[in-house]
Write a protein that holds these residues in place. Structure first.
Motif, PDB file in Angstrom:
ATOM      1  N   THR A  49      98.086  34.548  77.432  1.00 41.81           N
ATOM      2  CA  THR A  49      97.929  34.255  78.855  1.00 41.81           C
ATOM      3  C   THR A  49      96.490  34.387  79.325  1.00 41.81           C
ATOM      4  O   THR A  49      96.119  33.807  80.325  1.00 41.81           O
ATOM      5  N   PRO A  88      92.634  33.679  78.431  1.00 43.33           N
ATOM      6  CA  PRO A  88      91.803  32.954  77.476  1.00 43.33           C
ATOM      7  C   PRO A  88      90.668  33.766  76.856  1.00 43.33           C
ATOM      8  O   PRO A  88      90.309  33.534  75.707  1.00 43.33           O
ATOM      9  N   PHE A 131     102.841  26.725  77.570  1.00 45.30           N
ATOM     10  CA  PHE A 131     101.515  27.228  77.885  1.00 45.30           C
ATOM     11  C   PHE A 131     100.751  27.442  76.584  1.00 45.30           C
ATOM     12  O   PHE A 131     101.353  27.603  75.519  1.00 45.30           O
ATOM     13  N   PRO A 132      99.415  27.485  76.653  1.00 43.81           N
ATOM     14  CA  PRO A 132      98.651  27.854  75.457  1.00 43.81           C
ATOM     15  C   PRO A 132      99.050  29.239  74.989  1.00 43.81           C
ATOM     16  O   PRO A 132      99.579  30.043  75.755  1.00 43.81           O
ATOM     17  N   GLU A 192      92.836  33.507  83.426  1.00 47.76           N
ATOM     18  CA  GLU A 192      94.285  33.413  83.197  1.00 47.76           C
ATOM     19  C   GLU A 192      94.941  32.371  84.093  1.00 47.76           C
ATOM     20  O   GLU A 192      95.794  31.586  83.649  1.00 47.76           O
ATOM     21  N   SER A 193      94.557  32.360  85.381  1.00 53.03           N
ATOM     22  CA  SER A 193      95.244  31.484  86.331  1.00 53.03           C
ATOM     23  C   SER A 193      94.923  30.009  86.098  1.00 53.03           C
ATOM     24  O   SER A 193      95.592  29.140  86.661  1.00 53.03           O
ATOM     25  N   LEU A 194      93.926  29.713  85.278  1.00 56.14           N
ATOM     26  CA  LEU A 194      93.647  28.322  84.933  1.00 56.14           C
ATOM     27  C   LEU A 194      94.652  27.792  83.911  1.00 56.14           C
ATOM     28  O   LEU A 194      94.783  26.581  83.729  1.00 56.14           O
ATOM     29  N   PHE A 195      95.363  28.717  83.254  1.00 50.60           N
ATOM     30  CA  PHE A 195      96.342  28.355  82.247  1.00 50.60           C
ATOM     31  C   PHE A 195      97.773  28.495  82.740  1.00 50.60           C
ATOM     32  O   PHE A 195      98.648  27.722  82.399  1.00 50.60           O
ATOM     33  N   VAL A 196      97.993  29.548  83.533  1.00 44.83           N
ATOM     34  CA  VAL A 196      99.355  29.850  83.989  1.00 44.83           C
ATOM     35  C   VAL A 196      99.367  29.777  85.509  1.00 44.83           C
ATOM     36  O   VAL A 196      98.857  30.676  86.184  1.00 44.83           O
TER      37      VAL A 196
END
Length: 266
Positions: A222, A224, A218-219, A261-265
């Protein structure tokens, strides 16, 4: 108190009002003119919140209640209606993290405890508030779900918690449909990583450490947004809007508040 209160004349019930998101929402509702009934399992914390509201010039009742016990909750609502004459809004926020562990290691009783507290507790909170809202001819309800179970399914050992929060989101949407003819709105907030003490309400099974999951990169971090994890007060602002008349055409919405957050994790 606000110069132009958005909740002036309203009576609001907040469950889980002793800490975290519940406390922040209670303070915000009171700041905007609502009388607030503070419902929590812990007498000391809920009394402290009542003191904060009264010190700021607001009105609040502190009620020590286990929402998994319907009789206690019904009695609490009766006290609120007796004291303030009505109930306009409900923030059904109380819940626990519950058991965290691999599915095969979760004890049946621990699974039941998580689902009972979160799902049945939310159901009970809404069910017994409905007659008071119908009596007013209108009302607004907000439920607390989570990214877990709605957008995020990658947390190790979260099967019980995520199931409970997915159930709350589904129940809220069904309630919105059922209660719309009575001019009662129901919406759901789904917070991401928020700085609260919810981890204190859970118990992690030792087997979690040995759970094998496919590694994913992941970036960094958590959340962005530069501020990082969210604050209870940010969720409280959303709850205030949804409970207020400003959101009078919003019902059945699941609103994620997670700083992307949910766009990444996922």
């Amino acid at each position: 108190m606000s110069n132009s209160p958005r909740m002036n004349g309203k009576v609001s019930v907040v469950t889980g009002a002793g800490s975290g998101i519940g406390r922040a929402a209670a303070l915000r509702l009171a700041e905007e003119g609502s009388k607030v009934a503070l419902i929590d399992l812990h007498a000391e914390t809920v009394e402290k919140v009542r003191g904060e509201i009264q010190a700021a010039g607001g009105q609040a009742l502190a009620l020590t209640v286990d929402i998994s016990e319907p009789a206690q909750y019904r009695e609490a609502l009766q006290k609120v209606a007796s004291e303030y004459g009505k109930i306009d809004t409900l923030f059904a926020n109380a819940g626990i993290l519950g058991v965290v562990g691999p599915i095969e290691s979760i004890e049946d009783d621990d699974w039941d405890k998580t689902l009972t507290n979160n799902v049945k507790g939310t159901f009970t909170s809404v069910k017994y508030a409905i007659p008071y809202l119908k009596e007013n001819g209108k009302g607004s309800i907000v439920l607390t779900s989570s990214l877990s179970g709605t957008r995020v399914f990658s947390q190790k050992g979260f099967s019980a918690y995520s199931t409970s929060k997915a159930s709350i989101a589904a129940f809220g949407q069904m309630a919105a449909f059922e209660l719309a003819p009575f001019n009662i709105r129901v919406n759901i907030v789904a917070p991401g990583t928020i700085e609260t003490n919810i981890s204190d309400t859970g118990e992690q099974e030792p087997e979690v450490e040995n759970m094998n999951t496919k590694p994913v990169e992941f970036p960094e971090g958590t959340v962005p947004l530069p501020e990082g994890s969210g604050k209870p007060e940010q969720v409280a602002n959303l709850v205030l809007f949804l409970l207020s008349d400003e959101a009078d055409h919003v019902s059945g919405a699941v609103v994620h508040i997670d700083g992307a957050e949910s766009l990444f994790v996922g």
